[in-house]
Design an enzyme around this catalytic site. Structure first.
Site, PDB file in Angstrom:
ATOM      1  N   GLY A  14     -45.163 -34.539 -26.758  1.00 41.04           N
ATOM      2  CA  GLY A  14     -43.919 -35.278 -26.985  1.00 41.04           C
ATOM      3  C   GLY A  14     -42.708 -34.434 -27.311  1.00 41.04           C
ATOM      4  O   GLY A  14     -41.777 -34.918 -27.962  1.00 41.04           O
ATOM      5  N   MET A  92     -49.311 -38.824 -18.447  1.00 36.45           N
ATOM      6  CA  MET A  92     -50.240 -38.216 -17.487  1.00 36.45           C
ATOM      7  C   MET A  92     -51.049 -39.226 -16.667  1.00 36.45           C
ATOM      8  O   MET A  92     -52.159 -38.936 -16.240  1.00 36.45           O
ATOM      9  CB  MET A  92     -51.194 -37.252 -18.223  1.00 36.45           C
ATOM     10  CG  MET A  92     -50.494 -36.107 -18.933  1.00 36.45           C
ATOM     11  SD  MET A  92     -49.421 -35.146 -17.837  1.00 36.45           S
ATOM     12  CE  MET A  92     -50.671 -34.269 -16.903  1.00 36.45           C
ATOM     13  N   ARG A  93     -50.508 -40.415 -16.468  1.00 39.06           N
ATOM     14  CA  ARG A  93     -51.185 -41.411 -15.632  1.00 39.06           C
ATOM     15  C   ARG A  93     -50.318 -41.741 -14.423  1.00 39.06           C
ATOM     16  O   ARG A  93     -49.089 -41.846 -14.546  1.00 39.06           O
ATOM     17  CB  ARG A  93     -51.401 -42.721 -16.412  1.00 39.06           C
ATOM     18  CG  ARG A  93     -52.242 -42.601 -17.649  1.00 39.06           C
ATOM     19  CD  ARG A  93     -53.682 -42.326 -17.381  1.00 39.06           C
ATOM     20  NE  ARG A  93     -54.316 -43.339 -16.557  1.00 39.06           N
ATOM     21  CZ  ARG A  93     -55.507 -43.198 -15.983  1.00 39.06           C
ATOM     22  NH1 ARG A  93     -56.176 -42.071 -16.133  1.00 39.06           N
ATOM     23  NH2 ARG A  93     -56.030 -44.166 -15.251  1.00 39.06           N
ATOM     24  N   LEU A  95     -48.804 -44.375 -12.040  1.00 35.57           N
ATOM     25  CA  LEU A  95     -48.487 -45.799 -12.228  1.00 35.57           C
ATOM     26  C   LEU A  95     -48.713 -46.571 -10.932  1.00 35.57           C
ATOM     27  O   LEU A  95     -48.494 -46.037  -9.835  1.00 35.57           O
ATOM     28  CB  LEU A  95     -47.025 -45.931 -12.675  1.00 35.57           C
ATOM     29  CG  LEU A  95     -46.745 -45.360 -14.073  1.00 35.57           C
ATOM     30  CD1 LEU A  95     -45.254 -45.112 -14.262  1.00 35.57           C
ATOM     31  CD2 LEU A  95     -47.280 -46.299 -15.151  1.00 35.57           C
ATOM     32  N   HIS A 111     -40.113 -33.384 -14.414  1.00 34.98           N
ATOM     33  CA  HIS A 111     -41.160 -32.556 -13.804  1.00 34.98           C
ATOM     34  C   HIS A 111     -40.755 -31.086 -13.950  1.00 34.98           C
ATOM     35  O   HIS A 111     -39.595 -30.744 -13.708  1.00 34.98           O
ATOM     36  CB  HIS A 111     -41.317 -32.933 -12.333  1.00 34.98           C
ATOM     37  CG  HIS A 111     -42.418 -32.188 -11.658  1.00 34.98           C
ATOM     38  ND1 HIS A 111     -43.755 -32.510 -11.828  1.00 34.98           N
ATOM     39  CD2 HIS A 111     -42.388 -31.103 -10.843  1.00 34.98           C
ATOM     40  CE1 HIS A 111     -44.496 -31.669 -11.136  1.00 34.98           C
ATOM     41  NE2 HIS A 111     -43.696 -30.804 -10.524  1.00 34.98           N
TER      42      HIS A 111
HETATM   43  C1  GRF Z   1     -43.456 -31.227 -19.677  1.00 34.16           C
HETATM   44  O1  GRF Z   1     -43.498 -29.927 -19.168  1.00 34.16           O
HETATM   45  C2  GRF Z   1     -43.061 -32.205 -18.605  1.00 34.16           C
HETATM   46  O2  GRF Z   1     -42.168 -31.677 -17.680  1.00 34.16           O
HETATM   47  C3  GRF Z   1     -44.369 -32.498 -17.939  1.00 34.16           C
HETATM   48  O3  GRF Z   1     -45.320 -32.521 -18.985  1.00 34.16           O
HETATM   49  C4  GRF Z   1     -44.845 -31.722 -20.075  1.00 34.16           C
HETATM   50  C5  GRF Z   1     -44.807 -32.626 -21.265  1.00 34.16           C
HETATM   51  O4  GRF Z   1     -44.520 -31.937 -22.459  1.00 34.16           O
HETATM   52  N1  GRF Z   1     -44.278 -33.731 -17.185  1.00 34.16           N
HETATM   53  P1  GRF Z   1     -44.113 -32.759 -23.752  1.00 34.16           P
HETATM   54  O5  GRF Z   1     -45.249 -33.752 -24.031  1.00 34.16           O
HETATM   55  O6  GRF Z   1     -42.819 -33.450 -23.504  1.00 34.16           O
HETATM   56  O7  GRF Z   1     -44.023 -31.736 -24.851  1.00 34.16           O
END
Ligand code: GRF
Length: 216
Positions: A14, A92-93, A95, A111
């Site tokens: 986060g 991480m899912r 949708l 990303h």
């Molecule tokens: C980040 O690098 C974001 O770009 C990718 O996952 C990571 C998440 O990091 N989608 P965090 O949970 O915001 O620290």
């Protein structure tokens, strides 16, 4: 000023959520986070939201028989919270098409590459293996195809000699934490919006202002 109500979906650390929380603390910021949902229990991101006194929910995807039902549960919470925009921040899912379509133009993701290069997972490993000298990060509207939606903002990050996945990820993350609040500001203020499958900027020059905040 009426602030746009925002929901954030997370799965872990986060740190991007934290960057959005910090931006929303600015009195002139056009958005407020009203709901944080994690699909993983007890993650650091939930604690960050809790410290900012933002309502949190854990919806474990493992408790649902299908992707669609998991997405429907999230959708219900977001609508109950009267959310206008949804930010994916390390969520991480994948949708379902139905969820993505129903939030069209209001659902964004960050990303850690300069899209459309290096979609998917293990980005920094693949960036290093490819030999590119410039990487970066992208905030984009979410469409059904992974990491493929219209781009709202990007920042460039140099790949340095001797970089490891860890050092490149850390440098990119610094840029992410600047870029995501900037993109949310554009969205919430109505400066950037999705129109006919493309990002339209109210100010024709807005894209110019976005070049590489990490390097400035
Ligand atoms: C980040 O690098 C974001 O770009 C990718 O996952 C990571 C998440 O990091 N989608 P965090 O949970 O915001 O620290």
């Amino acid at each position: 000023m009426t602030r746009a109500r925002v929901g954030v979906l997370i799965s872990g650390r986060g740190s991007n959520l934290q960057a959005l929380i910090d931006a929303c603390a600015r009195p002139d910021f056009p958005a407020e986070i009203v709901c944080v949902i994690s699909n993983v229990p007890n993650v650091e991101g939930l604690a960050r939201a809790g410290r900012a006194v933002i309502p949190t929910h854990t919806i474990a995807h493992t408790s649902f028989p299908s992707r669609e039902l998991f997405d429907t549960a999230m959708d219900e919470l977001l609508r109950q919270a009267d959310v206008r925009f949804v930010c994916l921040a390390g969520f991480m899912r994948v949708l379902s098409a139905r969820f993505v379509d129903s939030w069209k133009g209001r659902l964004v993701n960050i990303h850690p590459s300069l899209l459309p290069s290096f979609k998917g997972l293990n980005v920094h490993r693949r960036v290093l293996d490819s030999g590119v000298r410039i990487s970066g990060c992208t905030v984009h509207f979410v469409v059904s195809e992974l990491d493929s939606g219209p781009i709202i903002a990007q920042a460039a990050v140099p790949v340095l000699p001797g970089d490891s996945e860890h050092t490149l990820a850390a440098r990119t993350l610094v840029a992410e934490h600047k870029l995501y609040p900037l993109a949310l500001e554009l969205l919430a203020a109505g400066t950037a919006r999705l129109e006919n499958g493309r990002t339209r900027f109210a100010n024709g020059n807005a894209q110019g202002q976005l070049f590489s905040p990490a390097l400035q």
